[in-house]
Design an enzyme around this catalytic site. Structure first.
Site, short mmCIF file in Angstrom:
data_model
loop_
_atom_site.label_atom_id
_atom_site.label_comp_id
_atom_site.label_asym_id
_atom_site.label_seq_id
_atom_site.Cartn_x
_atom_site.Cartn_y
_atom_site.Cartn_z
CG ASP A 38 8.91 -1.80 -18.14
OD1 ASP A 38 8.11 -0.85 -18.07
OD2 ASP A 38 9.58 -2.07 -19.17
CB ILE A 39 9.61 -6.19 -21.46
CG1 ILE A 39 10.30 -7.37 -22.13
CG2 ILE A 39 9.43 -5.04 -22.44
CD1 ILE A 39 9.48 -8.03 -23.22
CG ASN A 94 4.48 8.42 -18.59
OD1 ASN A 94 4.80 9.31 -17.81
ND2 ASN A 94 5.33 7.50 -18.99
CD GLN A 101 -0.93 6.23 -21.92
OE1 GLN A 101 -1.50 7.31 -22.07
NE2 GLN A 101 -1.54 5.17 -21.45
CG HIS A 107 1.42 1.67 -17.97
ND1 HIS A 107 0.74 1.98 -19.13
CD2 HIS A 107 2.64 2.26 -18.10
CE1 HIS A 107 1.52 2.69 -19.92
NE2 HIS A 107 2.68 2.89 -19.31
CG PHE A 108 -0.18 3.32 -11.37
CD1 PHE A 108 -1.33 2.68 -11.79
CD2 PHE A 108 -0.29 4.59 -10.81
CE1 PHE A 108 -2.58 3.28 -11.66
CE2 PHE A 108 -1.53 5.20 -10.68
CZ PHE A 108 -2.68 4.55 -11.11
CG HIS A 109 6.27 3.32 -15.40
ND1 HIS A 109 6.99 2.55 -16.28
CD2 HIS A 109 5.42 4.06 -16.16
CE1 HIS A 109 6.61 2.83 -17.52
NE2 HIS A 109 5.65 3.74 -17.47
#
Ligand code: 5GP
Ligand code: ZN
Length: 144
Positions: A38-39, A94, A101, A107-109
């Site tokens: 993740d950025i 989310n 979101q 996407h899964f964090h």
């Protein structure tokens, strides 16, 4: 150059990452799934796991594609534990702006956690009403 899957949204930032048009720190990739850092990490090692096909929210995915994403979570979790030394982590997913979101591509964090990191979720637990539970079960099961 990575291949562009058939279901791609040219306006979507994650589809651009999949297509290699925007750089990312790739951790894992197979035919259906991509994982990258993740950025804007909430913690060191914060990772995103995404399907290569564009779907805005989880309910729009096939069972098979959702399974392909879920299948890499244990392996990535083990790798993140080994790399960061953490013992705890959250998987967060989310759906919809109301749920937080921001990027409308599923996407899964994976968020590594350390004691006292200050991260968390407001969790004002209520009490399940037995009557409402019974009617909820009926209506949810009808839609399954
Ligand atoms: P959401 O709030 O939609 O669940 O999370 C979106 C996540 O995507 C955020 O944690 C954000 O930092 C991350 N993100 C947004 N744009 C980019 C990008 O261009 N590259 C990477 N690696 N992560 C991004
Ligand atoms: Zn997309």
């Amino acid at each position: 150059m990575p291949t562009v899957p058939p279901l791609s949204d040219p306006a979507c930032i994650f589809c651009k990452i999949i297509a290699g048009q925007i750089p990312c720190h790739r951790l894992y990739e197979d035919g259906q799934v991509l994982a990258f850092l993740d950025i804007g990490p909430l913690s060191r090692g914060h990772t995103l796991v995404i399907p290569k096909a564009h779907h805005a929210t989880l309910d729009q995915m096939s069972d098979a594609l959702a399974s392909a994403c879920a299948a890499v979570l244990p392996r990535l979790s083990r790798a993140l534990i080994a790399a960061t030394g953490v013992e705890a982590w959250n998987i967060l997913q989310n759906n919809g702006a109301t749920a937080g979101q921001v990027v409308p591509h599923v996407h899964f964090h994976i968020i590594p956690r350390t004691r006292g990191d200050g991260l968390g979720y407001r969790w004002p637990a209520g009490k399940l009403d037995p009557n409402d539970a019974a009617s909820l079960v009926e209506s949810i099961k009808r839609s399954l």
